[in-house]
Scaffold this motif. Structure first.
Motif, PDB file in Angstrom:
ATOM      1  N   ASP A  14      -3.024 -43.446  12.501  1.00 34.74           N
ATOM      2  CA  ASP A  14      -2.279 -44.070  13.598  1.00 34.74           C
ATOM      3  C   ASP A  14      -2.542 -45.564  13.737  1.00 34.74           C
ATOM      4  N   ALA A  15      -3.642 -46.014  13.125  1.00 36.38           N
ATOM      5  CA  ALA A  15      -3.953 -47.442  13.176  1.00 36.38           C
ATOM      6  C   ALA A  15      -3.665 -48.107  11.845  1.00 36.38           C
ATOM      7  N   CYS A  16      -3.175 -47.318  10.894  1.00 34.89           N
ATOM      8  CA  CYS A  16      -2.990 -47.830   9.534  1.00 34.89           C
ATOM      9  C   CYS A  16      -1.528 -47.703   9.126  1.00 34.89           C
ATOM     10  N   CYS A  17      -1.212 -46.731   8.295  1.00 33.63           N
ATOM     11  CA  CYS A  17       0.154 -46.613   7.781  1.00 33.63           C
ATOM     12  C   CYS A  17       1.114 -45.977   8.778  1.00 33.63           C
ATOM     13  N   GLY A  18       0.607 -45.270   9.761  1.00 38.33           N
ATOM     14  CA  GLY A  18       1.467 -44.599  10.737  1.00 38.33           C
ATOM     15  C   GLY A  18       2.520 -45.500  11.352  1.00 38.33           C
ATOM     16  N   PRO A  19       2.103 -46.610  11.989  1.00 35.93           N
ATOM     17  CA  PRO A  19       3.084 -47.501  12.640  1.00 35.93           C
ATOM     18  C   PRO A  19       4.037 -48.175  11.653  1.00 35.93           C
ATOM     19  N   LEU A  20       3.610 -48.291  10.376  1.00 31.69           N
ATOM     20  CA  LEU A  20       4.498 -48.882   9.372  1.00 31.69           C
ATOM     21  C   LEU A  20       5.571 -47.872   8.973  1.00 31.69           C
TER      22      LEU A  20
END
Ligand SMILES: [Zn+2]
Length: 127
Positions: A14-20
């Motif tokens: 959620d702090a890495c690829c999730g938002p991308l």
């Protein structure tokens, strides 16, 4: 609850690829885009892969092999691709399991910035 990101960053998804992958954020560097594209391959997110592909080289269609399970990503080298760059190179090794057989892909990928967002242009596969 958030799991550790599959791209190997050791951050939470959620702090890495999730938002991308959800389109909430844009990758700030070529390496971050590379990691998010690995996560997209790993999760079968065709839409994200096509969206982050250079319009000059994007394939007409993209088939993901359902028998391939991506397991880990190792960034070997990066050249440029930073916050103030317009082009970048990321060399990586992606490890996968194809129907019970372990394999890996070693590639140098070329990225460029298009209207502020990083896109994948092409890659050279080391064999
Ligand atoms: Zn990630």
């Amino acid at each position: 609850m958030s799991k550790q990101c599959i791209c190997g960053s050791s951050q939470l998804f959620d702090a890495c690829c999730g938002p991308l992958l959800s389109g909430e954020k844009k990758a700030p560097t070529a390496e971050r885009l590379m990691r998010s594209r690995f996560s997209a391959f790993a999760t079968g997110n065709r839409e994200y892969l096509l969206q982050t592909w250079d319009p000059n080289t994007v394939p007409d269609s993209l088939e993901l092999d359902p028998d391939i399970t991506f397991e880990s990503l190792q960034i070997v080298d990066t050249h440029r691709g930073g916050l103030f760059d317009d082009q970048g190179v990321v060399e990586f090794i992606a490890r996968y399991d194809h129907d019970g057989t372990k394999g890996s892909q070693h590639e140098r990928s070329f990225f460029r910035r298009l209207n502020g967002a990083w896109v994948y242009t092409s890659g050279i596969v080391n064999t």
